[in-house]
Write an enzyme that holds these catalytic residues in place. Sequence first.
Site: not given
Length: 441
Positions: A186, A368
């Site tokens: 991430c 994302c």
Amino acid sequence: MFAAKLAARSAFRHNWVRFSSTSAAPSSYKLVVIGGGAGGLAVSATLAEKLGKSEVAVIEPSAVHYQQPLFTFVGGGLKDFKETYRPTSEVISPDAQWINQAAAEVDPEANTVTLADGSKVSYEYLVVAAGIELNFAGIKGLEAAIGKNGVASNYSPRYVENTHEFLEGVKEGNALFTMPATPIKCAGAPQKIAYLADELFRQKGIRDKVNVNYYTALGKIFAIDKYANAMSSIAKSRDVSVNLFHDLVEVDGAAKKATFKILGTGPTAGETVTVPYEFLHVTPPMKPLDFIRNSKLANAAGYVDVNQGTLQHTKYSNVYAIGDCSSLPTSKTAAAAAAQSHVLKHNLLNQIEGKDTPAMEYNGYTSCPLVTGKHKLVLAEFSGYTGAPLETFFFNQANEHALSYWVTADVLPSIYWSSMLKGTWKGPSAIRKLTNPTGAN
């Protein structure tokens, strides 16, 4: 601690039969999955249903499963930590055998996995979904400082609640947010919390007394230009200082000072700069797990070496990998794991069943969600292979949008528990035909 106790109670109350049989469990399986994270559970749920009870084993040492994408919301004070976890016993398929240990070694020549206690498990097929290791020890002084001294991290369930706690205590000074040079999971999370902190400081009326500084070891704020341009504009509008090529190398918790090494090729490359802080959010460097890096499955970087289309190992045809531990050149996210799981399951099942059909190809899709405030979010969706946007909605997702926030904060968490971990969610590709039929943006 609370999460661990909950898992233990639940396991004893509902699953004592499964636990009591673990030591007497079979030592050979049709399929072994290493890792009980999002990708591993998505694969094992489907394969256990297809192959039958006790044909699939999941090697996973943790008694608690965390929905890690929610950690940013916890650190920003937008969600309760209790929403992020469930006992592993409640999310693993009842048709799979849970081996509650860590993998210590893989021998793909012998088709065996050695467990932490020294026992061996044999497999016909192997899926490696072990994730990536947080390396807090990779930064001098960090282990001694984190959890106190104003130092926190949204990447660990142990420290994520400290983030909001310490942010609430800031009255003035420097609030620092870091991004390391290593591959991480991430990759947008290091800057998300900076925007949430900025919003908090404004709500408290102290923004003029606090400097919000983002330090990244990379040469740009985001890998994909479309979203990098958007995030640069947002940072500038919020007066968030962006410092490129700055890699955190040391934390002095007692003195509240952070030291950065300057990377790149500029005139100051190789030098260090020390910055005082009131609050420090650290994204730790990350690395492949030792049992993978030291095995014949690994590439030179230590990740499971798989074909980027089929997810099948480049040498051992009965081995596949998914998610953060794989060599796939795309961002390491839960969204990527969902799309990968669909491809992997198709190809693996065809191989097991002896079907002579074309392999399905993964296109590098990842997502994302860049939270920039309460009800504000830039929803980056793209192929990590090509850099091209693969957006689900008809509007420009590089713009902050309340719908993007709602989907990320409220819709996807429900899908995660109810569908992804059960192996029925393959990402938004199917609904994209309805929500963005022309492929706009």
